[in-house]
Design an enzyme around this catalytic site. Sequence first.
Site: not given
Ligand code: NAD
Length: 490
Positions: A156, A254, A288
């Site tokens: 994001n 996070e 998020c």
């Molecule tokens: P996602 O969980 O699909 O992917 C995030 C990352 O994890 C990507 O790099 C992806 O390739 C990796 N990933 C996916 N499956 C994996 C696995 N099995 N093992 C290891 N890595 C894996 O999330 P997204 O849709 O890309 O991002 C959106 C989410 O991120 C939302 O839920 C948002 O709230 C959250 N977010 C949280 C914060 C925070 O600080 N709390 C900040 C930004 C985004």
Amino acid sequence: MDLRGIPTVIPNQIGGLAAPAAAGGTFAKVAPATGAVICQVARSTRVDIEQAVARARDAQPAWAATTVVRRGEILRKIAILLQEHRAEIAALVALETGKSLKDALGETDAAIEMGFFVAGEGRRFYGRTTTSATPNKTALVMRQPLGVAGLIIAANTPIANVAWKAFPALLCGNAAVLKASEDTPLSAWAFGELAREAGVPEGVYSTVHGFGEEAGAPLVEHPDVAVVSFTGSCGVGRWIAETAGKRLAKICLELGGKNPLIVCDDADLANAVTWTIGSAFSNAGQRCAAGSRILVFDAVYDQFKALLLEAVGALKVGSTDTDDYGPVINEEQMTNMLASVARAQAAGATVLAGGARLTDAGRAGGFYVAPTIIEGAGAAAEISQSELFGPITCLYRVRDFEDAIRLANDSSFGLTASIHTQNIHRAMTFIGRIEAGVAVVNGGTYGSEPHMPFGGLKQSGNGWREAGTEALDVYSDCKTIYINHNPGRV
Ligand code: NAD
């Protein structure tokens, strides 16, 4: 360093060298603003992760032996290089996310600020001195590194997401392997180039590209990764906690949010509308901390709703600097969030604005979602409970303060929350009772500044905080030290 020429295939950067994925795979990176392919990207697998972790493990002891002041100097150099290349980095962020250059510049500045803040921590790497019950025994607590850090990020705010993890992980004396988001490989690649130019030793910082299950999972599973720091969705976070938890690795999660913004009957309604718009729609709602539940007192509900709909009607969706927000990151996310809106409608909720993809001239091919306001969803409905990560927010009518707090806390998430009121007693009671990691009065549901801790309760995380000095606690462990001396032997 010229970051304007994007490689036709974005390589991994392992041990200071750019390299294709070992198995030779690539995948296409698509521009969310147009749907056109920008470039190919290394599609890494376990073998690439093993190489990067091995290089990190070998390089880490010498990095840890470098003074933390020196490590901070090298990180400051990265921040200076980010500043020098600010325009190029922002252009990469704008291209890979579809957000405007103006927003990408703001995000790049946040990454730079984080770099300077963390670099400064190198001269404030405080431990503790305390007392002992035994005479002539000095008691101290110092930080020590963990070893290899595995960093996995969401798309994001890509350059800020890299900065939030890479700077504190490296300052604490760890070597780090970053698995970039498959949706945003460009800025992660640029950061890797600048880290090398700044003098981060070979192997201390590596960037690996690829998909979650192919490249992220092996990093989580690797026995030599001492700390896994993850920003992303709850489902993946839970799997990481289980998997890395089995070998008792340290795990910082996070995760998502379903953040409430309360508008009381004594609120400055114009200000509340401004912050609702910013909270719900900035960065296309892909935050998020996005304000996705707007809880409005009955007494001002109709007035607030009219003002909000007027403001939403004036929003411009597109990727230029005169637009308010751009596309969502990929087609699948767009399809999923629109399906969720359709299910809410079928369950009886009303779509007051938006609810559809925008495909008119200038936006055809891009993943643009109209600003969407939903009314009449039940508190337990799917759309009230699950995160959509798009420009979609729900309005709820609440009777009074008690009703607002009850509904605000009726969520499995607890990341950020905001209240709009002129009443100090309401504001302070809200601060005390809201279940959130960040509580805001008369503002938006926003993330934190670099010097302030950020993170959430409940399903929004697992208790760690990123940013602020607190981020150093994720990437270091304490060492308790006793020094005995004998004044009789002076
Ligand atoms: P996602 O969980 O699909 O992917 C995030 C990352 O994890 C990507 O790099 C992806 O390739 C990796 N990933 C996916 N499956 C994996 C696995 N099995 N093992 C290891 N890595 C894996 O999330 P997204 O849709 O890309 O991002 C959106 C989410 O991120 C939302 O839920 C948002 O709230 C959250 N977010 C949280 C914060 C925070 O600080 N709390 C900040 C930004 C985004």
